[in-house]
Write an enzyme that holds these catalytic residues in place. Sequence first.
Site, mmCIF file in Angstrom:
data_model
loop_
_atom_site.group_PDB
_atom_site.id
_atom_site.type_symbol
_atom_site.label_atom_id
_atom_site.label_comp_id
_atom_site.label_asym_id
_atom_site.label_seq_id
_atom_site.Cartn_x
_atom_site.Cartn_y
_atom_site.Cartn_z
ATOM 1 C CD GLN A 295 -2.683 1.029 2.659
ATOM 2 O OE1 GLN A 295 -2.407 0.223 3.546
ATOM 3 N NE2 GLN A 295 -3.761 1.768 2.687
ATOM 4 N N GLY A 296 0.876 1.987 -1.096
ATOM 5 C CA GLY A 296 1.714 3.184 -1.206
ATOM 6 C C GLY A 296 0.921 4.462 -0.964
ATOM 7 C CD GLU B 12 -5.710 0.236 5.993
ATOM 8 O OE1 GLU B 12 -5.798 1.065 5.078
ATOM 9 O OE2 GLU B 12 -4.672 0.048 6.642
HETATM 10 C C1 LIG Z 1 3.228 -0.741 11.574
HETATM 11 C C2 LIG Z 1 2.841 0.264 10.538
HETATM 12 C C3 LIG Z 1 2.571 -0.157 9.248
HETATM 13 C C4 LIG Z 1 2.208 0.782 8.273
HETATM 14 N N1 LIG Z 1 1.984 0.334 6.993
HETATM 15 C C5 LIG Z 1 1.696 1.217 6.028
HETATM 16 C C6 LIG Z 1 1.548 0.794 4.672
HETATM 17 O O1 LIG Z 1 1.680 -0.390 4.341
HETATM 18 N N2 LIG Z 1 1.288 1.715 3.728
HETATM 19 C C7 LIG Z 1 1.125 3.037 4.031
HETATM 20 O O2 LIG Z 1 0.837 3.815 3.129
HETATM 21 N N3 LIG Z 1 1.266 3.494 5.316
HETATM 22 C C8 LIG Z 1 1.554 2.605 6.304
HETATM 23 N N4 LIG Z 1 1.721 3.044 7.610
HETATM 24 C C9 LIG Z 1 1.657 4.479 7.887
HETATM 25 C C10 LIG Z 1 0.460 4.914 8.691
HETATM 26 O O3 LIG Z 1 -0.703 4.877 7.914
HETATM 27 C C11 LIG Z 1 0.766 6.320 9.245
HETATM 28 O O4 LIG Z 1 1.826 6.178 10.169
HETATM 29 C C12 LIG Z 1 -0.418 6.953 9.926
HETATM 30 O O5 LIG Z 1 -1.424 7.248 8.989
HETATM 31 C C13 LIG Z 1 -0.035 8.244 10.711
HETATM 32 O O6 LIG Z 1 0.657 9.120 9.899
HETATM 33 P P1 LIG Z 1 2.070 9.738 10.338
HETATM 34 O O7 LIG Z 1 2.936 8.604 10.806
HETATM 35 O O8 LIG Z 1 2.555 10.560 9.201
HETATM 36 O O9 LIG Z 1 1.780 10.651 11.588
HETATM 37 P P2 LIG Z 1 1.197 12.130 11.577
HETATM 38 O O10 LIG Z 1 0.063 12.208 10.625
HETATM 39 O O11 LIG Z 1 2.342 13.075 11.370
HETATM 40 O O12 LIG Z 1 0.639 12.285 13.032
HETATM 41 C C14 LIG Z 1 1.465 12.644 14.158
HETATM 42 C C15 LIG Z 1 0.553 12.865 15.344
HETATM 43 O O13 LIG Z 1 -0.338 13.981 15.103
HETATM 44 C C16 LIG Z 1 -1.692 13.598 15.269
HETATM 45 N N5 LIG Z 1 -2.546 14.273 14.295
HETATM 46 C C17 LIG Z 1 -2.287 14.466 12.975
HETATM 47 N N6 LIG Z 1 -3.330 15.093 12.384
HETATM 48 C C18 LIG Z 1 -4.278 15.274 13.337
HETATM 49 C C19 LIG Z 1 -5.584 15.864 13.344
HETATM 50 N N7 LIG Z 1 -6.130 16.358 12.233
HETATM 51 N N8 LIG Z 1 -6.263 15.877 14.519
HETATM 52 C C20 LIG Z 1 -5.729 15.380 15.668
HETATM 53 N N9 LIG Z 1 -4.492 14.818 15.718
HETATM 54 C C21 LIG Z 1 -3.774 14.764 14.569
HETATM 55 C C22 LIG Z 1 -1.693 12.086 15.006
HETATM 56 O O14 LIG Z 1 -2.796 11.433 15.592
HETATM 57 C C23 LIG Z 1 -0.357 11.670 15.637
HETATM 58 O O15 LIG Z 1 -0.497 11.510 17.019
HETATM 59 C C24 LIG Z 1 2.097 2.146 8.600
HETATM 60 C C25 LIG Z 1 2.374 2.573 9.899
HETATM 61 C C26 LIG Z 1 2.769 1.663 10.858
HETATM 62 C C27 LIG Z 1 3.077 2.158 12.233
#
Ligand SMILES: Cc1cc2nc3c(=O)[nH]c(=O)nc-3n(C[C@H](O)[C@H](O)[C@H](O)COP(=O)(O)OP(=O)(O)OC[C@H]3O[C@@H](n4cnc5c(N)ncnc54)[C@H](O)[C@@H]3O)c2cc1C
Length: 396
Positions: free
Chosen positions: A131-132, A251
């Site tokens: 998933q990209g 999902e």
């Molecule tokens: C084990 C694992 C597997 C994964 N696999 C995939 C995969 O296969 N493909 C893929 O595309 N992604 C994948 N991900 C990524 C995952 O979808 C993202 O980590 C997730 O969506 C959060 O985004 P971020 O890490 O950029 O954090 P951020 O979006 O930067 O968030 C940082 C913090 O800010 C808070 N925050 C952000 N915006 C808001 C808001 N509007 N209101 C309140 N709080 C907010 C968040 O809740 C969090 O606490 C994976 C992640 C993990 C940990």
Amino acid sequence: MKLQFSEKDEAFRAEIAGWLKDNLTGEFAQLKFRGGPGDEHMFPEERKRWEQKLAEGRWTCVGWPEQYGGRGLSIEQQVIFYEEYARAGAPGRMGHIGDGLAGPTIIAFGSEEQKAKYLPGILAGTEFWCQGYSEPGAGSDLANVKTKARFDEASGKWIINGQKVWTSLAHESEYCFVVARTDPDSVAHKGLGFFLVKMDQPGVTVRPIEQITGTSEFNEVFFDDAECDAGDIVGEPGDGWKVAMGLLGFERGVSTLGQQMAFQNELDEVVKLARENGAAEDPQIRQRLAQAHIGLKLMRYNSMRMLSGDKGDGSLQKEALIYKLYWASWHRDLGELAVDIMGPEANILPEAPYELNRLQSLFLFTRSDTIYGGTNQIQRNIIAERGLGMPKEPKW
Ligand SMILES: Cc1cc2nc3c(=O)[nH]c(=O)nc-3n(C[C@H](O)[C@H](O)[C@H](O)COP(=O)(O)OP(=O)(O)OC[C@H]3O[C@@H](n4cnc5c(N)ncnc54)[C@H](O)[C@@H]3O)c2cc1C
């Protein structure tokens, strides 16, 4: 609200349980309870062969309509399938992204050519997907993706440039679905496209990310003039947001409902250890174990509540919106409880490589449960806006 499954559904339960008992043997016996979250790097080749075994029994893609090779199971039967799968200790699915996300999305939004090209490999357990979506600056704020897709008239192909991150199982996948900007001047959720991209090509580089567990299940993926056939965009250029959101519905949907059985297996292990090492004599530990047990029962009855509203169109009741937040928090708490029960045995070396036991691994991996598939904070936004009809979060 119904509290039990029908006789027909229970007969189906016996069928899948029987098949698993007969087939999770021989070369596959070593895969029992392996390959789940935090352990996804284990036995990749053997688990790919297991996917083909499942396919022989028509146990891949069970929720897909029959016309596309699935079993067309009702939501109840899909839940039963996932419950029995976990109860038997069957291995973490290498094909879950294709089966649960790419396939349903192609069926819902794809062209006939895309269905013919991609569905058979997923069904047969021979082609795997990743998933990209996420990028360094676009996780929760998925609409902020920067990866670009430009249509090259000369070659008749889309040319993709950019970077994805946290791409689970990219190193084991034949294909990746990529959200990229088709209109370079667009912002937010406008001007996006949803692409089906072949991983094995010169323009795609996969770089593993080492996790706190010492293993690498996810990766950074770089696209440098990667190519994608003209027919491999799902929907029209600019439709990417609609398709990407449709996929997120899958999902967070039905496949997660059956995971309680896997949680039960973990809780049983935690209870067993507490009995063995004497931690269960501590009243506070006993109380937390009881709370974990109650939480699991709550999850079970909430699932039944959601299923009671099955409108026959594959959609769940609004209560489904609470599910991710609830299970992720419950699981995080179980990880912490496991560490407290292990006591000093939970300590690990300051740096990898180290051998983790299953409960150490559980604890470390549960740190990510409240992040992937939508963070707890984002889930609260979803519950507020879509479930309770509260005003939308202000955007600046
Ligand atoms: C084990 C694992 C597997 C994964 N696999 C995939 C995969 O296969 N493909 C893929 O595309 N992604 C994948 N991900 C990524 C995952 O979808 C993202 O980590 C997730 O969506 C959060 O985004 P971020 O890490 O950029 O954090 P951020 O979006 O930067 O968030 C940082 C913090 O800010 C808070 N925050 C952000 N915006 C808001 C808001 N509007 N209101 C309140 N709080 C907010 C968040 O809740 C969090 O606490 C994976 C992640 C993990 C940990």
